[in-house]
Design an enzyme around this catalytic site. Structure first.
Site, PDB file in Angstrom:
ATOM      1  N   ARG A 188      -8.140  20.866 -24.001  1.00  0.00           N
ATOM      2  CA  ARG A 188      -7.158  19.888 -23.540  1.00  0.00           C
ATOM      3  C   ARG A 188      -6.998  20.042 -22.033  1.00  0.00           C
ATOM      4  NH1 ARG A 188      -2.469  16.875 -24.941  1.00  0.00           N
ATOM      5  NH2 ARG A 188      -0.787  17.089 -23.401  1.00  0.00           N
TER       6      ARG A 188
ATOM      7  N   HIS B 242       9.755  21.143 -24.615  1.00  0.00           N
ATOM      8  CA  HIS B 242       8.426  20.794 -25.095  1.00  0.00           C
ATOM      9  C   HIS B 242       7.510  22.006 -24.965  1.00  0.00           C
ATOM     10  CE1 HIS B 242       8.731  19.819 -20.794  1.00  0.00           C
ATOM     11  NE2 HIS B 242       7.432  20.058 -20.687  1.00  0.00           N
TER      12      HIS B 242
ATOM     13  N   HIS C 106       9.763  24.986 -23.122  1.00  0.00           N
ATOM     14  CA  HIS C 106      10.493  24.990 -21.858  1.00  0.00           C
ATOM     15  C   HIS C 106      10.959  23.577 -21.531  1.00  0.00           C
ATOM     16  CE1 HIS C 106       6.456  23.645 -20.814  1.00  0.00           C
ATOM     17  NE2 HIS C 106       6.957  23.114 -19.708  1.00  0.00           N
TER      18      HIS C 106
ATOM     19  N   ASP D 258      11.517  21.073 -17.925  1.00  0.00           N
ATOM     20  CA  ASP D 258      11.068  21.009 -16.535  1.00  0.00           C
ATOM     21  C   ASP D 258      12.287  20.978 -15.618  1.00  0.00           C
ATOM     22  OD1 ASP D 258       8.469  20.889 -17.466  1.00  0.00           O
ATOM     23  OD2 ASP D 258       8.406  18.701 -17.458  1.00  0.00           O
TER      24      ASP D 258
END
Length: 263
Positions: A202, A192, A135, A137
């Site tokens: 993570r 990304h 996607h 941002d």
């Protein structure tokens, strides 16, 4: 980490993320899912932290203070970066971008993503397991900081994904779709994604700096050579935000506002 380590039954009490709160696997409203759980918070100082505080057994003001301190500091850094970008493009005044983040009606959000380890990757012969799908941002700028665990990847122009080495002491800056429009494509938002890790969890924190809902987003006149050189139609941030919510993660959200596509 204490919150994400809590039993799922407890965490679900802080959800659903509609729009703020706790979410698990479901990303957005269009069927996208990933191996991720997250907390989405408003940067409004009046946001109610009670449902998180009760799970952690702390005072809501303790969480509010921590979030406000972090967000205000990262916002200041974001504004400095945006002013550097404006100077690099020879735009005056240099706060043409940063003033939108500093506006008291700025539509900014703070997100914490937790990607639990996924041992099942071994069973699929190392096949990529998506934590958060590809996607861009939609806001002006995104500032990400994570722990020392790999997973973040960006898409190159040649169609290949490349891993971004983890660095818990650095901030990662993403150009948002709105900044791409305002710079008339000089700066481009890059797709990304995050892959699940087979061994380590993570944790990432992202500040999304957005303009006020009524702000008109369009290429700056100083970056256009003539009246017809704009690549995008003018729209408000609210219009684009609604459009982004109606599309899937991987969809090209800006195509609906590109003049070329419209013609």
């Amino acid at each position: 980490m204490k919150f994400f380590s809590s039993p799922l039954s407890e965490k679900l009490k802080a959800g659903p993320a509609d729009p703020f709160g706790y979410g698990n696997k479901k990303i957005g409203q269009n069927g996208d899912i990933g191996l991720v759980e997250y907390i989405l918070l408003s940067t409004d100082s009046e946001f109610n932290y009670q449902k998180f505080a009760s799970i952690l057994g702390v005072n809501p003001e303790t969480i509010r203070s921590a979030v406000n301190d972090y967000v205000s500091t990262v916002k200041k850094m974001s504004c400095e970066i945006l002013e550097m970008l404006a100077e690099g493009l020879n735009i005056h005044p240099k706060n043409v971008f940063s003033k939108l983040l500093m506006d008291e009606k700025s539509d900014s959000v703070f997100r914490l993503n937790h990607y639990p380890p996924c041992p099942e990757i071994q069973e699929f012969n190392g096949k990529n397991m998506i934590g958060f799908g590809e996607h861009t941002d939609p806001q002006i700028i995104s500032v990400l900081r994570s722990n020392n665990t790999s997973g973040l990847q960006i898409l190159l122009k040649n169609g290949h994904w490349i891993s971004v080495p983890p660095d818990q002491n650095s901030f990662f800056i993403n150009v948002g779709d709105s900044l791409q429009v305002m710079t008339n494509g000089r700066f481009k938002s890059v797709k990304h994604r995050v892959l699940a890790n087979s061994v380590k969890s993570r944790l990432s924190m992202i500040y999304f700096g957005g303009p006020p809902l009524t702000e008109k987003i369009a290429p700056l006149s100083s970056l256009m050579e003539g009246e017809d050189s704009s690549l995008y139609k003018e729209f408000t941030w609210l219009e684009y935000k609604k459009s982004a919510y109606k599309t899937g993660l991987a969809d090209n959200r800006l195509i609906h506002f590109e003049k070329i596509a419209a013609s």
